[in-house]
Design a protein around this motif. Structure first.
Motif, PDB file in Angstrom:
ATOM      1  N   GLU A   1       0.843  -1.206   0.000  1.00 24.44           N
ATOM      2  CA  GLU A   1       0.000   0.000   0.000  1.00 24.44           C
ATOM      3  C   GLU A   1       0.876   1.254   0.000  1.00 24.44           C
ATOM      4  OE1 GLU A   1      -4.056   0.213   1.273  1.00 24.44           O
ATOM      5  OE2 GLU A   1      -3.420  -0.597  -0.641  1.00 24.44           O
TER       6      GLU A   1
ATOM      7  N   LEU B   1       1.271   4.165  -2.905  1.00 25.46           N
ATOM      8  CA  LEU B   1       1.074   5.586  -2.590  1.00 25.46           C
ATOM      9  C   LEU B   1       2.299   6.398  -3.008  1.00 25.46           C
ATOM     10  CD1 LEU B   1      -1.020   7.436  -1.308  1.00 25.46           C
ATOM     11  CD2 LEU B   1      -0.049   6.937   0.927  1.00 25.46           C
TER      12      LEU B   1
ATOM     13  N   LEU C   1       1.963  11.820  -5.246  1.00 20.16           N
ATOM     14  CA  LEU C   1       0.821  12.729  -5.120  1.00 20.16           C
ATOM     15  C   LEU C   1       1.203  14.146  -4.722  1.00 20.16           C
ATOM     16  CD1 LEU C   1      -1.484  10.263  -3.215  1.00 20.16           C
ATOM     17  CD2 LEU C   1      -1.782  11.044  -5.552  1.00 20.16           C
ATOM     18  N   LEU C   2       2.349  14.278  -4.083  1.00 24.88           N
ATOM     19  CA  LEU C   2       2.701  15.600  -3.561  1.00 24.88           C
ATOM     20  C   LEU C   2       3.489  16.437  -4.564  1.00 24.88           C
ATOM     21  CD1 LEU C   2       3.587  14.565   0.103  1.00 24.88           C
ATOM     22  CD2 LEU C   2       1.424  15.410  -0.813  1.00 24.88           C
TER      23      LEU C   2
ATOM     24  N   ASN D   1       0.085  18.006  -9.051  1.00 27.54           N
ATOM     25  CA  ASN D   1      -1.062  17.249  -8.561  1.00 27.54           C
ATOM     26  C   ASN D   1      -1.805  17.940  -7.431  1.00 27.54           C
ATOM     27  OD1 ASN D   1      -0.765  15.043 -10.258  1.00 27.54           O
ATOM     28  ND2 ASN D   1       0.933  14.305  -9.040  1.00 27.54           N
TER      29      ASN D   1
ATOM     30  N   GLY E   1      -0.525  16.256   4.085  1.00 22.38           N
ATOM     31  CA  GLY E   1       0.388  15.982   2.977  1.00 22.38           C
ATOM     32  C   GLY E   1       0.643  17.256   2.208  1.00 22.38           C
ATOM     33  N   GLY E   2       1.917  17.640   2.052  1.00 22.17           N
ATOM     34  CA  GLY E   2       2.307  18.804   1.263  1.00 22.17           C
ATOM     35  C   GLY E   2       1.706  20.096   1.786  1.00 22.17           C
ATOM     36  N   ILE E   3       1.105  20.862   0.877  1.00 18.48           N
ATOM     37  CA  ILE E   3       0.498  22.147   1.238  1.00 18.48           C
ATOM     38  C   ILE E   3      -0.705  21.942   2.169  1.00 18.48           C
ATOM     39  CG2 ILE E   3      -0.984  22.192  -0.821  1.00 18.48           C
ATOM     40  CD1 ILE E   3       0.766  25.295   0.624  1.00 18.48           C
TER      41      ILE E   3
ATOM     42  N   PRO F   1      -3.740  15.466  -0.881  1.00 14.44           N
ATOM     43  CA  PRO F   1      -4.346  14.959  -2.115  1.00 14.44           C
ATOM     44  C   PRO F   1      -5.410  13.904  -1.789  1.00 14.44           C
ATOM     45  CG  PRO F   1      -1.954  14.981  -2.280  1.00 14.44           C
ATOM     46  CD  PRO F   1      -2.280  15.295  -0.858  1.00 14.44           C
TER      47      PRO F   1
ATOM     48  N   VAL G   1      -6.262  11.032  -3.002  1.00 20.47           N
ATOM     49  CA  VAL G   1      -5.850   9.623  -2.873  1.00 20.47           C
ATOM     50  C   VAL G   1      -5.158   9.404  -1.528  1.00 20.47           C
ATOM     51  CG1 VAL G   1      -4.474   7.773  -3.885  1.00 20.47           C
ATOM     52  CG2 VAL G   1      -5.691   9.343  -5.375  1.00 20.47           C
ATOM     53  N   MET G   2      -4.353  10.373  -1.118  1.00 20.54           N
ATOM     54  CA  MET G   2      -3.717  10.274   0.198  1.00 20.54           C
ATOM     55  C   MET G   2      -4.773  10.191   1.302  1.00 20.54           C
ATOM     56  SD  MET G   2      -1.611  13.011   2.419  1.00 20.54           S
ATOM     57  CE  MET G   2      -2.952  13.172   3.602  1.00 20.54           C
TER      58      MET G   2
ATOM     59  N   PHE H   1      -6.155   6.601   1.378  1.00 17.09           N
ATOM     60  CA  PHE H   1      -5.206   5.659   1.981  1.00 17.09           C
ATOM     61  C   PHE H   1      -5.111   5.896   3.489  1.00 17.09           C
ATOM     62  CE2 PHE H   1      -2.639   3.244  -1.208  1.00 17.09           C
ATOM     63  CZ  PHE H   1      -3.345   3.617  -2.346  1.00 17.09           C
TER      64      PHE H   1
END
Lengths: 156, 275
Positions: free
Chosen positions: A141, A145, A150-151, A155, B117-119, B208, B210-211, B214
């Protein structure tokens, strides 16, 4: 005496959380403590994977050597992690380098001994395989990811 | 359109008090609102650059300090690039605050798990400020923050300060970068070793989509109730008051009913293709 203490210590490890005391006792017959200094390799890619490692203390980097680009860290892991599934599955070869980022204490489970017990006692074998499969699933998993990246700016 | 909605369409002019470069593509603007700017953690404003356009940006400052309005912005389009050229003394338009914020009061008496996650850390920073002021009544606060690489990390000084003041801060990067000695791996990995009590925890997740999926899966696997997981959904916000429909996601108008929603409401929407 040492086996008994080892079993008690093993019971504290997350991998053994769902095991019954007699399973842990059984597993402890293959286990010993091992220590690694900071910077020392717990395993090297291509070497025989003859030990399943249950990380008790310390942090470990999972690395792969990329020709021309040096050693690349794929992931870092900490206490509670299980490393070296290859000890159970052919060809019993390490696929990554494992480097201690800090002093590490592990339970080193002898692969040959474990394989004998897993094959000889299918109930125990099912349990160990199921617990390992859950670990593999979680790692898969995370890999998925990570692969999605994704970061990345486009995106977000 | 109601009078209130019409008034909400008028930008207020504000002056930039301070510009802070956070990393290579992200910056923070501290604005002088003139009068106290009251908002809830998780709400957003429409930032208006005359002649260029508007962009929905979450508020990243402390709700207990209404004398300054703080936005952290990633440069990804025309409006945000223009915002990135503003310097102290420059003016911009602000409409808001809009949307539903994080249910911070629900954390009182429980563990609070924050996953960014990120920003996505920017809209959660007001929650962290809130948590700092309520450390005696929130049992434990855990922050799991993932950045793409070390150069993408946000609020590094804040994270150290939060840690010093009792919050449990764990950060990771997806990819190693020069000089980085911290964790490597995706943000969900950080949740594995956090000793929160799943049955009495509230989680707030931003990143995001998808994050988010998960992360929710990992939280549910350890026994958290889906209804205790709160997430933010992002769509193209335009009016901010639920009138234009640009931000519609299923039956939800995110500018009005979100961007913060409980996961049971978000999950079916996240699984619909092309929505």
């Amino acid at each position: 005496m040492e086996t008994e203490n080892l079993a008690r210590a093993l019971a504290e490890h997350p991998f053994c959380k769902d095991m019954r005391p007699d399973d842990i006792e059984f597993l402890s017959g293959c286990a010993k403590n091992a220590r690694f200094a900071e910077g020392e390799f717990l395993a090297r890619e291509g070497d025989a994977a003859d030990t399943l490692l249950l990380l008790r203390k310390g942090n470990v980097a999972l690395e792969v050597h990329v020709p021309g680009r040096g050693d690349r860290q794929l992931e870092t892991v900490g206490p509670g992690e299980v490393l070296g599934w290859s000890a159970l599955f052919p060809p019993h070869t390490w696929h990554l380098d494992l480097r201690a980022l800090t002093p590490c204490l592990v339970f080193a489970i002898d692969g040959v001994c474990l394989r004998k017990k897993v094959e000889g006692d299918h109930s125990f074998g099912y349990l160990v395989t199921r617990l390992l499969l859950m670990r593999v699933h979680a790692r898969l998993e995370r890999a998925r990811l990570a692969q999605l990246d994704l970061l990345a700016a486009e995106n977000s | 359109m109601s009078v209130a909605a019409q008034l909400a369409m008028l930008p207020r002019s504000m002056r930039v008090r301070r510009f802070i470069r956070e990393n290579h593509d992200t910056f923070t603007l501290e604005l002088d609102p003139g009068e106290p700017f009251v908002f809830r953690p998780g709400q957003f404003n429409m930032l208006h650059v005359p002649g260029v356009g508007e962009s929905a940006i979450s508020i990243s400052g402390d709700a207990a300090k209404p004398e300054v309005l703080v936005h952290t912005i990633r440069e990804v389009g025309d409006v945000t690039r223009h915002l990135g050229r503003l310097r102290p003394g420059d003016e911009l338009g602000v409409r808001g605050p809009f949307g539903v914020g994080w249910p911070v009061e629900r954390a009182l008496g429980q563990d609070l798990v924050i996953v960014a996650g990120g920003i996505g850390l920017a809209p959660l920073r007001p929650v962290l400020y809130y948590a700092l002021k309520h450390t005696r009544v929130i049992r434990n606060v855990f922050l799991a923050y993932g950045a793409r690489s070390p150069k993408d990390m946000l609020f590094a000084k804040d994270l150290k300060r939060f840690q010093r003041r009792g919050l449990n801060v764990a950060a990771t990067v997806d990819r190693w970068g020069e000089g980085w000695t911290g964790r490597i791996g995706v943000v969900t990995k950080l949740l594995e070793n956090m000793p929160y009590e799943p049955r009495s925890t509230i989680a707030m997740v931003c990143g995001p989509e998808v994050m988010i999926r998960f992360t929710a899966r990992v939280l549910e696997q350890v026994g958290m109730q889906s209804s205790d997981i709160w997430v933010t959904l992002e769509r193209n916000m335009k009016c901010g008051v639920g009138t234009c429909g640009h931000c519609q996601l299923g039956s939800v108008l995110l500018c009005r009913d979100g961007p913060v929603v409980p996961y049971p409401k978000a999950a079916p929407l996240l699984n619909v293709r092309e929505l």
